[in-house]
Design a protein around this motif. Structure first.
Motif, PDB file in Angstrom:
ATOM      1  N   ASN A 235       0.833  -1.206   0.000  1.00 54.13           N
ATOM      2  CA  ASN A 235       0.000   0.000   0.000  1.00 54.13           C
ATOM      3  C   ASN A 235       0.863   1.250   0.000  1.00 54.13           C
ATOM      4  OD1 ASN A 235       0.360   0.863   2.920  1.00 54.13           O
ATOM      5  ND2 ASN A 235      -0.425  -1.209   3.248  1.00 54.13           N
ATOM      6  N   TRP A 236       0.251   2.372  -0.288  1.00 54.83           N
ATOM      7  CA  TRP A 236       1.013   3.610  -0.473  1.00 54.83           C
ATOM      8  C   TRP A 236       1.684   4.086   0.808  1.00 54.83           C
ATOM      9  CZ3 TRP A 236      -0.375   7.976   2.298  1.00 54.83           C
ATOM     10  CH2 TRP A 236      -1.625   7.937   2.917  1.00 54.83           C
ATOM     11  N   ILE A 237       1.030   3.840   1.950  1.00 53.84           N
ATOM     12  CA  ILE A 237       1.523   4.490   3.174  1.00 53.84           C
ATOM     13  C   ILE A 237       2.740   3.780   3.763  1.00 53.84           C
ATOM     14  CG2 ILE A 237       0.148   3.381   4.990  1.00 53.84           C
ATOM     15  CD1 ILE A 237      -0.526   6.296   5.927  1.00 53.84           C
ATOM     16  N   GLN A 238       3.010   2.556   3.298  1.00 53.69           N
ATOM     17  CA  GLN A 238       4.228   1.855   3.763  1.00 53.69           C
ATOM     18  C   GLN A 238       5.471   2.365   3.043  1.00 53.69           C
ATOM     19  OE1 GLN A 238       3.108  -1.550   1.720  1.00 53.69           O
ATOM     20  NE2 GLN A 238       2.419  -2.723   3.507  1.00 53.69           N
ATOM     21  N   ARG A 239       5.268   3.129   1.965  1.00 53.92           N
ATOM     22  CA  ARG A 239       6.413   3.453   1.104  1.00 53.92           C
ATOM     23  C   ARG A 239       7.147   4.713   1.584  1.00 53.92           C
ATOM     24  NH1 ARG A 239       7.470  -0.492  -3.113  1.00 53.92           N
ATOM     25  NH2 ARG A 239       5.725  -1.906  -2.727  1.00 53.92           N
ATOM     26  N   ALA A 240       8.383   4.827   1.155  1.00 51.62           N
ATOM     27  CA  ALA A 240       9.266   5.884   1.659  1.00 51.62           C
ATOM     28  C   ALA A 240       8.774   7.286   1.298  1.00 51.62           C
ATOM     29  CB  ALA A 240      10.679   5.661   1.128  1.00 51.62           C
ATOM     30  N   ASN A 241       7.987   7.405   0.219  1.00 51.17           N
ATOM     31  CA  ASN A 241       7.550   8.743  -0.223  1.00 51.17           C
ATOM     32  C   ASN A 241       6.144   9.102   0.273  1.00 51.17           C
ATOM     33  OD1 ASN A 241       6.014   7.003  -1.652  1.00 51.17           O
ATOM     34  ND2 ASN A 241       6.378   7.915  -3.676  1.00 51.17           N
ATOM     35  N   ALA A 242       5.612   8.324   1.248  1.00 49.93           N
ATOM     36  CA  ALA A 242       4.196   8.478   1.611  1.00 49.93           C
ATOM     37  C   ALA A 242       3.862   9.848   2.200  1.00 49.93           C
ATOM     38  CB  ALA A 242       3.799   7.385   2.597  1.00 49.93           C
ATOM     39  N   ARG A 243       4.837  10.497   2.826  1.00 53.15           N
ATOM     40  CA  ARG A 243       4.520  11.763   3.501  1.00 53.15           C
ATOM     41  C   ARG A 243       4.261  12.910   2.529  1.00 53.15           C
ATOM     42  NH1 ARG A 243       7.159   8.644   6.741  1.00 53.15           N
ATOM     43  NH2 ARG A 243       6.701   8.582   8.972  1.00 53.15           N
ATOM     44  N   ASP A 244       4.677  12.732   1.283  1.00 52.96           N
ATOM     45  CA  ASP A 244       4.470  13.774   0.281  1.00 52.96           C
ATOM     46  C   ASP A 244       3.303  13.358  -0.616  1.00 52.96           C
ATOM     47  OD1 ASP A 244       4.525  15.676  -1.636  1.00 52.96           O
ATOM     48  OD2 ASP A 244       6.567  15.247  -2.340  1.00 52.96           O
ATOM     49  N   ASN A 254      11.269   1.812  -2.464  1.00 53.34           N
ATOM     50  CA  ASN A 254      11.701   1.908  -1.067  1.00 53.34           C
ATOM     51  C   ASN A 254      10.513   1.992  -0.104  1.00 53.34           C
ATOM     52  OD1 ASN A 254      14.352   1.958  -1.952  1.00 53.34           O
ATOM     53  ND2 ASN A 254      14.257   4.176  -2.279  1.00 53.34           N
ATOM     54  N   TYR A 255      10.713   1.345   1.028  1.00 47.84           N
ATOM     55  CA  TYR A 255       9.689   1.361   2.077  1.00 47.84           C
ATOM     56  C   TYR A 255      10.068   2.362   3.165  1.00 47.84           C
ATOM     57  CZ  TYR A 255       7.701  -2.950   0.183  1.00 47.84           C
ATOM     58  OH  TYR A 255       7.102  -3.878  -0.618  1.00 47.84           O
ATOM     59  N   ASP A 256       9.085   2.730   3.966  1.00 51.95           N
ATOM     60  CA  ASP A 256       9.313   3.544   5.155  1.00 51.95           C
ATOM     61  C   ASP A 256      10.150   2.712   6.146  1.00 51.95           C
ATOM     62  OD1 ASP A 256       9.205   5.643   6.888  1.00 51.95           O
ATOM     63  OD2 ASP A 256       7.022   5.717   7.066  1.00 51.95           O
ATOM     64  N   ALA A 257      10.630   3.379   7.190  1.00 58.43           N
ATOM     65  CA  ALA A 257      11.619   2.740   8.078  1.00 58.43           C
ATOM     66  C   ALA A 257      11.031   1.602   8.908  1.00 58.43           C
ATOM     67  CB  ALA A 257      12.179   3.804   9.019  1.00 58.43           C
ATOM     68  N   GLY A 258      11.908   0.670   9.249  1.00 52.48           N
ATOM     69  CA  GLY A 258      11.599  -0.381  10.218  1.00 52.48           C
ATOM     70  C   GLY A 258      10.451  -1.279   9.793  1.00 52.48           C
ATOM     71  N   ALA A 259       9.594  -1.587  10.788  1.00 52.96           N
ATOM     72  CA  ALA A 259       8.490  -2.535  10.541  1.00 52.96           C
ATOM     73  C   ALA A 259       7.306  -1.882   9.832  1.00 52.96           C
ATOM     74  CB  ALA A 259       8.041  -3.141  11.867  1.00 52.96           C
ATOM     75  N   ARG A 260       7.400  -0.585   9.523  1.00 50.34           N
ATOM     76  CA  ARG A 260       6.264   0.109   8.894  1.00 50.34           C
ATOM     77  C   ARG A 260       5.883  -0.529   7.566  1.00 50.34           C
ATOM     78  NH1 ARG A 260       9.253   3.550  11.656  1.00 50.34           N
ATOM     79  NH2 ARG A 260       8.248   5.030  13.072  1.00 50.34           N
ATOM     80  N   ARG A 261       6.840  -1.187   6.909  1.00 48.78           N
ATOM     81  CA  ARG A 261       6.526  -1.822   5.632  1.00 48.78           C
ATOM     82  C   ARG A 261       5.455  -2.922   5.781  1.00 48.78           C
ATOM     83  NH1 ARG A 261      11.208  -4.503   2.826  1.00 48.78           N
ATOM     84  NH2 ARG A 261      12.381  -2.685   3.517  1.00 48.78           N
ATOM     85  N   PHE A 262       5.284  -3.426   6.995  1.00 43.39           N
ATOM     86  CA  PHE A 262       4.312  -4.506   7.214  1.00 43.39           C
ATOM     87  C   PHE A 262       2.933  -3.986   7.633  1.00 43.39           C
ATOM     88  CE2 PHE A 262       8.558  -6.238   8.142  1.00 43.39           C
ATOM     89  CZ  PHE A 262       8.598  -7.267   7.206  1.00 43.39           C
ATOM     90  N   ASP A 263       2.794  -2.655   7.731  1.00 42.64           N
ATOM     91  CA  ASP A 263       1.501  -2.082   8.127  1.00 42.64           C
ATOM     92  C   ASP A 263       0.407  -2.480   7.137  1.00 42.64           C
ATOM     93  OD1 ASP A 263       2.570  -0.742  10.284  1.00 42.64           O
ATOM     94  OD2 ASP A 263       2.551   1.245   9.329  1.00 42.64           O
TER      95      ASP A 263
END
Ligand SMILES: Cc1ncc(COP(=O)(O)O)c(C=O)c1O
Length: 380
Positions: A235-244, A254-263
């Motif tokens: 999903n979009w929110i696990q990815r490194a660019n989700a905040r923009d 790229n995924y967001d940091a740590g275990a966030r990729r499994f959200d």
């Protein structure tokens, strides 16, 4: 020991609710947090993009405090089964190896492993029900070199038997067995520390001993499974660019940091997360050891009275204090929970046990009302 906390709940005086293992009642402040979270969507213009991250990270940080790990190691999931399926997607098993589960293990911690084993030419190995009720010894005896993954709970859900996860994890590490835990029937009521146990994955649904709402839970993922780990849903929110939000279509590997990729998708749930968070904060304020002691004292009273009526439970040293499973030689009468419910006494029957699971809202009088019912059962 904690003083009775019934005032925080909406439990009528004539209700003896001894069934937290089924579903906990929500505290009044938890309901308030959930309702005001839900109401925020009446004004979506006030839900700015940063709100998708703030609540989630508060949830992560508080969950991390509860299980003694870093907030980065916590993912947000909808259910125990989702967390277990995530673990099964990432833990390797080879042809001829096995995956260890307990007899009568809860289905959410069984089916994913059954499928993983079938897909890889591996097998499920079931720890037999121990005659002496010592699940730890039974697991250790079953942990042979062929076991690739031990998929276990902290408390066996139809007996109340407690597993010594520190010893089991140590044995797993010695022979390279991965450890995946379902803590749904224990986390919040039985002390647990990631630092002490060092599991690979550990999940807990929120709606029982975490005193939270249904359809949200936490998943611990050990750092070694984070960097290359595969989430269940992309999903979009696990990815490194989700905040923009304006650049989400600049797809990234790229995924967001740590275990966030499994959200899970839509993990920023504005109604459920504030409620689950408020409940976890209350648990931390009370202290999990104190909760365990408090519900344990009620169960001790119940166990002693039930024993006089011909019921037995695992020895105190082998069971979880908060989780009492009563058995007897004769079968438990069919429809017993419904009969008790007519008297506003609430317990469950699971397997061949009457399962009694009090919490800090229960009183000694609640226990006495159940004992009076058991006296009638014993007389039939
Ligand atoms: C041991 C255990 N694990 C998990 C669950 C809930 O699983 P899920 O969140 O997949 O519905 C239960 C519910 O009774 C349970 O007893």
């Amino acid at each position: 020991m904690l003083p009775c906390q019934r005032h925080l709940f909406d439990i009528p005086d004539d209700v003896a609710y001894l069934n937290c293992a089924y579903m906990s009642p929500l505290m009044k402040p938890v309901i308030d947090a959930g309702l005001s979270g839900l109401a925020r969507k009446a004004h979506p213009w006030e839900i700015t993009p940063d709100k998708f991250f703030i609540g989630s990270d508060e949830f992560r940080a508080t969950a991390a405090q509860l299980i003694d790990c870093s907030a980065d190691d916590v993912a947000i999931v909808p259910s125990a089964s989702y967390g277990i399926a995530t673990a099964a997607r990432n833990l390797p098993v080879d042809r001829g190896q096995s995956i260890l589960v307990l007899a009568e293990q809860f289905p959410s911690n069984y089916y994913s492993w059954q499928r993983l084993a079938a897909d890889n030419g591996a097998s499920l190995k079931v720890v037999p029900w121990p005659d002496d009720q010592d699940w730890t010894a039974a697991v250790l005896a079953s942990l042979t070199a062929d076991v690739a993954i031990a998929a276990l709970p902290h408390v066996q859900w139809t007996s109340g038997g407690r597993l010594d996860l520190v010893r089991i994890a140590e044995a797993c590490r010695k022979q390279g067995t991965a450890l995946a835990l379902d803590l749904t029937q224990s986390l919040g009521a039985l002390p647990f520390s990631v630092r002490e146990v060092q599991p690979d994955f550990a999940v807990a649904a929120s709606y029982k001993w975490l005193l939270g709402p249904y359809s949200v839970g936490l998943l611990y993922v050990a750092p070694k499974w984070q960097d290359a780990g595969k989430p269940l849903d992309e999903n979009w929110i696990q990815r490194a660019n989700a905040r923009d939000f304006s650049s989400l279509i600049l797809y990234t590997e790229n995924y967001d940091a740590g275990a966030r990729r499994f959200d899970m998708g839509e993990r920023s749930n504005f109604a459920l997360l504030p409620a689950a968070l408020r409940a976890m904060r209350q648990l931390l304020e009370w202290g999990v050891a104190e909760i365990s002691e408090t519900s344990g004292a009620l169960n001790l009273r119940l166990a002693a009275a039930a024993e006089n009526l011909g019921f037995s439970a695992p020895a105190e040293s082998l069971r979880a204090p908060h989780y009492l499973c009563l058995r007897r030689k004769q079968a438990i009468p069919r429809g017993l929970p419904e009969m008790l419910a007519q008297e506003k006494v609430f317990v469950s029957v699971r397997g061949s046990s009457i399962r009694v699971t009090p919490h800090v809202y229960n009183t000694p009088e609640d226990c006495d009302r159940l004992i009076a019912c058991l006296q009638r059962v014993a007389a039939t």
